[in-house]
Design a protein around this motif. Structure first.
Motif, PDB file in Angstrom:
ATOM      1  N   CYS A  74      -7.922   8.096  -4.258  1.00  0.00           N
ATOM      2  CA  CYS A  74      -6.684   9.263  -5.753  1.00  0.00           C
ATOM      3  C   CYS A  74      -6.131   8.487  -6.532  1.00  0.00           C
ATOM      4  O   CYS A  74      -6.032   9.664  -7.481  1.00  0.00           O
ATOM      5  CB  CYS A  74      -5.572   9.442  -4.100  1.00  0.00           C
ATOM      6  N   SER A  75      -5.941   7.188  -6.890  1.00  0.00           N
ATOM      7  CA  SER A  75      -5.437   7.293  -7.617  1.00  0.00           C
ATOM      8  C   SER A  75      -6.749   7.328  -8.738  1.00  0.00           C
ATOM      9  O   SER A  75      -7.092   7.393 -10.285  1.00  0.00           O
ATOM     10  CB  SER A  75      -4.767   5.437  -7.660  1.00  0.00           C
ATOM     11  N   ARG A  76      -7.835   7.400  -8.656  1.00  0.00           N
ATOM     12  CA  ARG A  76      -8.965   7.049  -9.787  1.00  0.00           C
ATOM     13  C   ARG A  76      -9.248   8.279  -9.833  1.00  0.00           C
ATOM     14  O   ARG A  76      -9.518   8.418 -10.896  1.00  0.00           O
ATOM     15  CB  ARG A  76     -10.347   6.133  -8.296  1.00  0.00           C
ATOM     16  N   HIS A 114      -0.200  11.850   0.386  1.00  0.00           N
ATOM     17  CA  HIS A 114       0.839  12.241   1.257  1.00  0.00           C
ATOM     18  C   HIS A 114       0.681  10.762   1.428  1.00  0.00           C
ATOM     19  O   HIS A 114       0.213   9.727   1.687  1.00  0.00           O
ATOM     20  CB  HIS A 114      -0.070  13.061   2.439  1.00  0.00           C
ATOM     21  N   PRO A 115       1.910   9.975   2.284  1.00  0.00           N
ATOM     22  CA  PRO A 115       2.355   9.404   3.022  1.00  0.00           C
ATOM     23  C   PRO A 115       1.603   8.894   4.057  1.00  0.00           C
ATOM     24  O   PRO A 115       1.662   9.713   4.821  1.00  0.00           O
ATOM     25  CB  PRO A 115       3.956   9.604   2.596  1.00  0.00           C
ATOM     26  N   LEU A 116       1.274   7.558   4.141  1.00  0.00           N
ATOM     27  CA  LEU A 116       0.778   7.579   5.465  1.00  0.00           C
ATOM     28  C   LEU A 116       1.334   7.878   6.411  1.00  0.00           C
ATOM     29  O   LEU A 116       0.454   8.034   7.856  1.00  0.00           O
ATOM     30  CB  LEU A 116       1.011   5.504   5.711  1.00  0.00           C
ATOM     31  N   SER A 117       3.112   7.777   6.601  1.00  0.00           N
ATOM     32  CA  SER A 117       3.193   8.793   7.996  1.00  0.00           C
ATOM     33  C   SER A 117       2.579   9.535   8.379  1.00  0.00           C
ATOM     34  O   SER A 117       2.460  10.485   9.348  1.00  0.00           O
ATOM     35  CB  SER A 117       4.651   8.830   7.962  1.00  0.00           C
ATOM     36  N   ALA A 149     -12.738   8.961   1.756  1.00  0.00           N
ATOM     37  CA  ALA A 149     -12.531   7.993   0.824  1.00  0.00           C
ATOM     38  C   ALA A 149     -13.178   6.854   1.148  1.00  0.00           C
ATOM     39  O   ALA A 149     -14.351   7.023   1.874  1.00  0.00           O
ATOM     40  CB  ALA A 149     -10.597   7.271   1.376  1.00  0.00           C
ATOM     41  N   SER A 150     -13.533   6.144  -0.674  1.00  0.00           N
ATOM     42  CA  SER A 150     -14.580   5.198  -0.741  1.00  0.00           C
ATOM     43  C   SER A 150     -14.338   3.894  -1.845  1.00  0.00           C
ATOM     44  O   SER A 150     -13.243   5.033  -2.520  1.00  0.00           O
ATOM     45  CB  SER A 150     -15.861   5.869  -0.853  1.00  0.00           C
ATOM     46  N   LEU A 151     -14.186   2.708  -1.631  1.00  0.00           N
ATOM     47  CA  LEU A 151     -14.214   1.923  -2.426  1.00  0.00           C
ATOM     48  C   LEU A 151     -14.755   2.420  -3.909  1.00  0.00           C
ATOM     49  O   LEU A 151     -15.947   1.727  -3.212  1.00  0.00           O
ATOM     50  CB  LEU A 151     -13.776   0.780  -2.033  1.00  0.00           C
TER      51      LEU A 151
END
Length: 341
Positions: free
Chosen positions: A182-184, A190-193, A238-240
């Motif tokens: 998401c930063s990329r 959302h938060p981890l919770s 998600a992926s690195l």
């Protein structure tokens, strides 16, 4: 009516966002879930949200209501029930985004007869690819674009391993990768919770799974899928960036398809693409990846609103768009978003 009534109907329609489990997820993060059932075959999960400063609220029905939109009498009854809920709760309007094909004029005629109008903003993407899971596995695979099939073999050749899991560690690994993704891509997260609640309400109860790709023990890509009724949804991925050359996402989804087919699901909803894709769109890369499945394109009507108070609805509608655009500009430096077409 209890959650079992809603879930029986939402499972028939294969709509997990209209299930009591999804209501429980959203209920932990600022929404109040309300369940409305009409007779044995129509229902809607309403998510109620309070509006700031005024003692009013609005309703949102994600991928609902669940009703035969070609039957004007059933449509009339479900919206009459929604209006009664609106009177009780002081709602200004209902926003909904049902799975009605954009060219279904008969269904649209019945909506307009009830006073619904096209919304200026979307909440869910109105276009998606849906993959038919009923053919044999090898036939499904042979239908992928050649580059997609090749990338599956690239991942296998580099020793990428896929694990299906449902534990909290799986969610935490997913979230670590998701934060980077998401930063990329400059997406809001959302938060981890929130994802832990998704795990406890959906994954732990057998209505979804986490699939994670590992290379030498390092989690490099992860996907959360939901499974309900006849359908599986690709909800979060998600992926690195550092391991994209290993093509883990192609192998991840191939394993998800194998699991979904063996579990008896009949279709895989890839969940969200631009309706008019072009290279400048924020989801252009997502679109190109999902296109590789060679699945069937579906375009829905998008968001429609049922105003209960015409004047306040218009004031709110203008104000919320301005507010959302301002917040998006502060956070992202742009007022465009991934829901733009």
């Amino acid at each position: 009516m209890g959650p079992e009534n809603l879930d029986k109907i939402s499972e028939k329609y294969s709509q997990i966002l209209q299930s009591s489990a999804w209501g429980n997820v959203k209920g932990a993060f600022g929404w109040e879930p309300l369940q409305v059932t009409v007779a044995p075959d129509s229902a809607v999960l309403l998510l109620k949200r309070r509006l700031p400063l005024i003692k009013k609220c609005f309703f949102y029905a994600p991928r609902g209501p669940l009703v035969d939109f070609l039957d004007p009498e059933r449509v009339r009854k479900i919206f009459a029930a929604v209006r009664r809920e609106a009177d009780k709760h002081g709602a200004l309007f209902l926003r909904m985004d049902p799975e009605i094909a954009e060219d279904d004029e008969a269904a649209l005629k019945n909506l307009r007869a009830e006073g619904l109008v096209k919304s200026k903003k979307e909440i869910q993407h109105r276009s998606t690819y849906i993959l038919d899971l009923t053919p044999e596995l090898e036939k499904i695979k042979s239908g992928f674009e050649s580059k997609f099939r090749y990338n599956i073999h690239v991942a296998e050749k580099h020793g990428v391993k896929i694990e299906q899991r449902a534990d909290e560690k799986g969610i935490e690994e997913f979230y670590d990768i998701y934060k980077e993704t998401c930063s990329r891509q400059n997406f809001i997260i959302h938060p981890l919770s929130y994802y832990k609640k998704v795990r406890s309400e959906i994954i732990e109860k057998g209505r979804g799974a986490i699939f994670t790709a590992y290379c030498d023990g390092l989690p490099i890509a992860s996907v959360i899928v939901f499974g309900f009724g006849a359908r599986v949804w690709y909800m979060y991925g998600a992926s690195l960036g550092s391991h994209r050359n290993l093509m883990p996402n192609n192998l991840l989804h191939w394993e998800i398809i194998r699991w979904a087919k063996s579990s008896g699901f009949r279709e895989y909803d890839l969940w969200g693409i631009p309706s008019n894709p072009n290279p400048s769109h924020p989801l252009w890369g997502v679109y190109r990846f999902k296109k590789g499945f060679n699945a069937t394109l579906h375009k829905f009507i998008g968001s429609y609103d049922l105003p209960f108070n015409g004047l306040l609805y218009k004031l709110f509608d203008r104000g919320i768009i301005l507010y959302q655009n301002t917040v998006r500009f502060i956070k992202k430096g742009t007022i465009s978003d991934s829901l733009s077409e």
